[in-house]
Design a protein around this motif. Structure first.
Motif: not given
Ligand SMILES: [Zn+2]
Length: 306
Positions: A47, A92, A95-96
């Motif tokens: 990230a 992921l 998170l991003t």
């Protein structure tokens, strides 16, 4: 607007990253350590690399030495405990906020060869890895077969190694996958070493075996001849089964282009369709097939959805 992919090639010790734009090959490569044992640190590393870019990428594409369980979407990654048995793509993405695609490294290699390398212009490309062990990936019409899992094209596992080669009995060696008789045990660099030890009782590094073969030394010549006899039949069957018209080969052992030429000469008489030009050929997609293949898969996904 340009479609920008942040591509990762993730190994047990290092992560390589590069940007690819609008279907092109990845640019300059950056290297990072892999936080292999800490899931939070692993996710934060990826990230963080994405956040440090001047432009937020439209997709993240990942090549790694693992497969995705097709039923649970969870990763099976033996060499990176931090992400083994997790849903890396979902984690992921959360998170991003960036869509994530993940593919097996051998699959990324096959796609890279189909799109950028020796497989260009071929409808069906069977990309093979001859490294420490053996892997493979299958591409049809530029698209990966079994993008969700990573199991298709894996000719290295399954109890199919011939038990007679070069006129002598060859045992079925135990494989890390739990079976025995897998090509993975005889066809990669460790495999050719295993064969040499079995035949001659003296261990020798794969490079030394090939050097001795080039020098026409008797023991190594015998080893390579048995090696070719062992793998040619199974590889010919893979060609018949898939309809591949080109078999680009990558990985450390495939860097020996004279060995590849010998493999090609051994395989071609055994396929149903007799090719009048090289079939098993050196990879030509560049030094970063993982990054290139993963990015190509992300571009294809984008083209499909738009
Ligand atoms: Zn196996």
């Amino acid at each position: 607007m340009a479609f920008c992919v942040l591509s990762f090639d993730i190994g047990g010790t290092s992560i390589r990253a590069a940007i690819a734009v609008d279907g092109g090959a990845p640019g300059e490569v950056s290297r990072f350590d892999t936080p292999a044992h800490d899931r939070e640190a692993f996710l934060a590393r990826l990230a963080g690399i994405a956040a440090d870019l001047s432009q937020k990428p439209d997709a993240i594409a990942i090549s790694l030495a693992g497969v995705v369980d097709p039923e649970t979407e969870r990763m099976i990654v033996a060499n990176i405990p931090a992400i083994h048995d997790t849903d890396l793509a979902a984690d992921l993405e959360a998170l991003t906020g960036i869509p994530v695609v993940i593919a097996n490294d051998a699959d990324c290699f096959a796609v890279a060869e189909a799109v950028f390398g020796a497989g260009r212009g071929h409808e069906i490309v069977f990309g093979i890895i001859l490294g420490t062990g053996v892997g493979g990936g299958l591409v049809s019409g530029g698209r990966l077969i079994n993008a969700g899992g990573g199991f298709a094209g894996e000719w290295g596992h399954g109890p199919i190694a011939p038990t007679m080669a070069g006129g002598i009995a060859i045992p079925h060696f135990a494989c890390g996958c739990g079976l025995s008789g897998c090509l993975d045990t005889v066809a990669g660099a460790r495999g050719i070493e295993r064969l040499h030890t079995h035949l001659h009782g003296a261990p020798l590094d794969s490079r030394a075996i090939l050097d001795a073969w080039r020098a026409a030394e008797v023991a190594a010549t015998r080893t390579v001849s048995v090696y070719l006899d062992l793998i040619a039949g199974p590889l010919a069957v893979c060609v018949n089964l898939t309809g591949a018209t080109i078999v680009p080969a990558g990985g450390g052992l495939a860097g020996a282009h004279d060995l590849l030429a010998a493999i090609d000469e051994a395989v071609r008489p055994l396929t149903l369709w007799k090719f009048d030009r090289p079939l098993v050929v050196p990879a030509a997609s560049g030094a970063e097939p993982g990054l290139a293949g993963a990015a190509a898969i992300a571009f294809q996904k984008q083209a499909q959805s738009s």
